[in-house]
Motif scaffolding. Sequence first.
Motif, PDB file in Angstrom:
ATOM      1  N   MET A 248      11.587 -70.180 -91.882  1.00  0.00           N
ATOM      2  CA  MET A 248      10.574 -69.239 -92.376  1.00  0.00           C
ATOM      3  C   MET A 248      10.455 -68.078 -91.387  1.00  0.00           C
ATOM      4  SD  MET A 248       7.906 -72.259 -93.449  1.00  0.00           S
ATOM      5  CE  MET A 248       6.682 -71.178 -94.155  1.00  0.00           C
ATOM      6  N   ILE A 249      11.424 -67.177 -91.441  1.00  0.00           N
ATOM      7  CA  ILE A 249      11.514 -66.114 -90.440  1.00  0.00           C
ATOM      8  C   ILE A 249      10.369 -65.122 -90.576  1.00  0.00           C
ATOM      9  CG2 ILE A 249      12.928 -64.199 -89.607  1.00  0.00           C
ATOM     10  CD1 ILE A 249      15.389 -65.815 -90.430  1.00  0.00           C
ATOM     11  N   GLU A 250      10.095 -64.669 -91.778  1.00  0.00           N
ATOM     12  CA  GLU A 250       9.032 -63.680 -91.972  1.00  0.00           C
ATOM     13  C   GLU A 250       7.674 -64.246 -91.575  1.00  0.00           C
ATOM     14  OE1 GLU A 250       7.341 -60.213 -92.371  1.00  0.00           O
ATOM     15  OE2 GLU A 250       9.504 -60.541 -92.552  1.00  0.00           O
ATOM     16  N   GLU A 251       7.416 -65.502 -91.971  1.00  0.00           N
ATOM     17  CA  GLU A 251       6.159 -66.136 -91.582  1.00  0.00           C
ATOM     18  C   GLU A 251       6.065 -66.287 -90.064  1.00  0.00           C
ATOM     19  OE1 GLU A 251       8.147 -67.078 -93.885  1.00  0.00           O
ATOM     20  OE2 GLU A 251       7.067 -67.452 -95.764  1.00  0.00           O
ATOM     21  N   GLY A 252       7.213 -66.607 -89.435  1.00  0.00           N
ATOM     22  CA  GLY A 252       7.239 -66.725 -87.982  1.00  0.00           C
ATOM     23  C   GLY A 252       6.882 -65.421 -87.303  1.00  0.00           C
ATOM     24  N   ARG A 253       7.433 -64.314 -87.802  1.00  0.00           N
ATOM     25  CA  ARG A 253       7.082 -62.998 -87.258  1.00  0.00           C
ATOM     26  C   ARG A 253       5.583 -62.743 -87.383  1.00  0.00           C
ATOM     27  NH1 ARG A 253      11.642 -60.806 -90.403  1.00  0.00           N
ATOM     28  NH2 ARG A 253      13.473 -60.501 -89.061  1.00  0.00           N
ATOM     29  N   GLN A 254       5.024 -63.087 -88.536  1.00  0.00           N
ATOM     30  CA  GLN A 254       3.585 -62.852 -88.764  1.00  0.00           C
ATOM     31  C   GLN A 254       2.728 -63.678 -87.807  1.00  0.00           C
ATOM     32  OE1 GLN A 254       2.891 -63.634 -92.930  1.00  0.00           O
ATOM     33  NE2 GLN A 254       4.179 -61.929 -93.611  1.00  0.00           N
ATOM     34  N   TYR A 255       3.097 -64.941 -87.616  1.00  0.00           N
ATOM     35  CA  TYR A 255       2.324 -65.786 -86.703  1.00  0.00           C
ATOM     36  C   TYR A 255       2.449 -65.291 -85.261  1.00  0.00           C
ATOM     37  CZ  TYR A 255       1.341 -69.349 -90.256  1.00  0.00           C
ATOM     38  OH  TYR A 255       0.877 -70.029 -91.367  1.00  0.00           O
ATOM     39  N   PHE A 256       3.641 -64.821 -84.893  1.00  0.00           N
ATOM     40  CA  PHE A 256       3.858 -64.314 -83.536  1.00  0.00           C
ATOM     41  C   PHE A 256       2.982 -63.087 -83.284  1.00  0.00           C
ATOM     42  CE2 PHE A 256       6.206 -61.946 -80.256  1.00  0.00           C
ATOM     43  CZ  PHE A 256       6.403 -62.953 -79.318  1.00  0.00           C
ATOM     44  N   ASN A 257       2.919 -62.183 -84.261  1.00  0.00           N
ATOM     45  CA  ASN A 257       2.077 -60.994 -84.131  1.00  0.00           C
ATOM     46  C   ASN A 257       0.597 -61.359 -84.181  1.00  0.00           C
ATOM     47  OD1 ASN A 257       4.316 -59.272 -83.967  1.00  0.00           O
ATOM     48  ND2 ASN A 257       4.452 -59.097 -86.201  1.00  0.00           N
ATOM     49  N   ARG A 258       0.265 -62.334 -85.014  1.00  0.00           N
ATOM     50  CA  ARG A 258      -1.136 -62.776 -85.133  1.00  0.00           C
ATOM     51  C   ARG A 258      -1.628 -63.375 -83.816  1.00  0.00           C
ATOM     52  NH1 ARG A 258      -2.906 -67.155 -89.765  1.00  0.00           N
ATOM     53  NH2 ARG A 258      -5.062 -67.505 -89.106  1.00  0.00           N
ATOM     54  N   MET A 259      -0.743 -64.067 -83.129  1.00  0.00           N
ATOM     55  CA  MET A 259      -1.110 -64.684 -81.853  1.00  0.00           C
ATOM     56  C   MET A 259      -1.579 -63.624 -80.856  1.00  0.00           C
ATOM     57  SD  MET A 259       1.314 -67.006 -79.354  1.00  0.00           S
ATOM     58  CE  MET A 259       2.532 -65.702 -79.182  1.00  0.00           C
ATOM     59  N   THR A 260      -0.866 -62.524 -80.794  1.00  0.00           N
ATOM     60  CA  THR A 260      -1.202 -61.484 -79.818  1.00  0.00           C
ATOM     61  C   THR A 260      -2.293 -60.553 -80.314  1.00  0.00           C
ATOM     62  OG1 THR A 260       0.632 -60.158 -80.692  1.00  0.00           O
ATOM     63  CG2 THR A 260       1.082 -61.534 -78.775  1.00  0.00           C
ATOM     64  N   ASN A 261      -2.217 -60.146 -81.568  1.00  0.00           N
ATOM     65  CA  ASN A 261      -3.141 -59.124 -82.078  1.00  0.00           C
ATOM     66  C   ASN A 261      -4.518 -59.679 -82.427  1.00  0.00           C
ATOM     67  OD1 ASN A 261      -1.035 -57.285 -81.855  1.00  0.00           O
ATOM     68  ND2 ASN A 261      -0.366 -57.590 -83.972  1.00  0.00           N
ATOM     69  N   LYS A 262      -4.549 -60.861 -83.055  1.00  0.00           N
ATOM     70  CA  LYS A 262      -5.823 -61.405 -83.504  1.00  0.00           C
ATOM     71  C   LYS A 262      -6.455 -62.347 -82.487  1.00  0.00           C
ATOM     72  CE  LYS A 262      -8.046 -63.761 -87.402  1.00  0.00           C
ATOM     73  NZ  LYS A 262      -7.845 -64.350 -88.745  1.00  0.00           N
ATOM     74  N   HIS A 263      -5.651 -63.156 -81.828  1.00  0.00           N
ATOM     75  CA  HIS A 263      -6.195 -64.173 -80.919  1.00  0.00           C
ATOM     76  C   HIS A 263      -6.028 -63.820 -79.439  1.00  0.00           C
ATOM     77  CE1 HIS A 263      -6.954 -67.012 -84.215  1.00  0.00           C
ATOM     78  NE2 HIS A 263      -5.776 -66.643 -84.707  1.00  0.00           N
ATOM     79  N   SER A 264      -5.445 -62.680 -79.157  1.00  0.00           N
ATOM     80  CA  SER A 264      -5.314 -62.171 -77.774  1.00  0.00           C
ATOM     81  C   SER A 264      -4.639 -63.184 -76.843  1.00  0.00           C
ATOM     82  CB  SER A 264      -6.695 -61.779 -77.221  1.00  0.00           C
ATOM     83  OG  SER A 264      -7.301 -60.795 -78.025  1.00  0.00           O
TER      84      SER A 264
END
Length: 494
Positions: A363-379
Amino acid sequence: MANNYLNLIKPSSKWKLFTQSLPNPNLFHHFSSTPHDRRSYLKKEQALLSLFKKSCTKTDVQQLHAHVIRSGFTQNLFVVGKVIVFCAVSDECLMDYAVSVFEKIENPDGFLWNTMIRGFGRINKVDKVFCYYKMMLENGHIVDNFTLSFLLKASGQSGSVLLGKQVHCSVVKLGFECHVFVRNTLVHMYGMLKDVFVARQLFDEMPEPDLVGWNTIIDCHVCCGKHKEALDLFSRMQDAGIRPDDATLVVVLSACAALGTLELGRWIHSIVDERFLMKDVSIANSLIHMYTRCGEIQEARRIFDKMNDRNIVTWNTMILGLATHGHVQDALSLFSSMINNKRLSPDDVTFLGVLTACGHGGMIEEGRQYFNRMTNKHSIEPTIKHYGCMVDMLSRGGLVIEAYNLIKNMPMKCNAIVLRTLLAGCHMHGNIELAENVRRHLLEVDPDHSSDYVLLANTYASLEDWNQVSRIRRSMTANKVKKPRPGNSFIGVP
């Protein structure tokens, strides 16, 4: 760094040991000569001490400290000591505030010096630990078993074998080497310093180790990767008639998880059920970890679902266990439940499990989203492990160029594990040009690893370029790189 501390712990002629110490002559200087005033003073003292029992936050203690100052109890060691104890042992560990209170005490006793040393040890400020220890000696206070135990713990946290041995020498010179509490802490310190040989020697010299001693030496072996030896010690402990407690079971379950000894793990589980210990979150977490490491995902999930109280370790262990064994949707669904729960926030380990799940599920696209969410939303700042998960996920999906660009843009230096992951992806998808480039990077980081040569040779072999295969193998021989001894695997038959 250790050399800066050594001068602080050399024995001097001022070190004297007494079985009893005389009362502090200033202890009662607040008392008036009349019995009525003494009773009034004691009544106020008890009232203040009772208020501390109800305090649980920094604000509560600060307000009580202000009341202590107004009441004239700033030199009462019992009362003002409560403020320092709270600062030193609370989860917030307010040592700056503790210092401000401590410095205003005219004649702090040994208990308060020990409390300050203990507090700085809890926040891993080793320099402050030994600085206060030096001041304690200069003020003529007696070294006791608590002082030495706190120093030993701080030495273990420092990672300095030299410092640890210096404190060990002080323990022997002061006659505390046979004190059970100090001896157990010595064993623990050497375990923290990864010197399991000395730790075991100290333990074996104990005539009748208590439960804490057994737990300490078993934990030392587990922390040093000596899992089989840890289980052997657990067996010896039972033969000695020592009943294991919850701490023992947690450590033994960790050893079972590392070795994959499912049968012993199930036996520990039966003890947990027999003693109704499943309410202990740490034990339940250890059981989940053991079952996931042994491949018993359904059993781990049953324990998870029965738990009423779950902490972040519980969620992380279950999510990572599901992800590692390919239960991708279950892992991501569990992550969503954790987020919707809103009682806990995900941490860096949580996202390791999520990214692992995405990698296993393609799930490459989902992985990208979670990776960005980790930094942008959860700092949460990604670590090398998070980048490794992304490189693995992209490499599995054939996006080796994107994986390589991600490595080049990492904020930290890439290690051999991540580069080797990309090299495996190049081999899988036949990108020989990038494989050669990655291998050059690997030669700079880890030049003698045989698998890098083998992967590159196999990549050429898949393209039927036998000349290059021969070249890689010759360079392997020329550089005296040898394959490691083959590993062993086993299958447990019920």
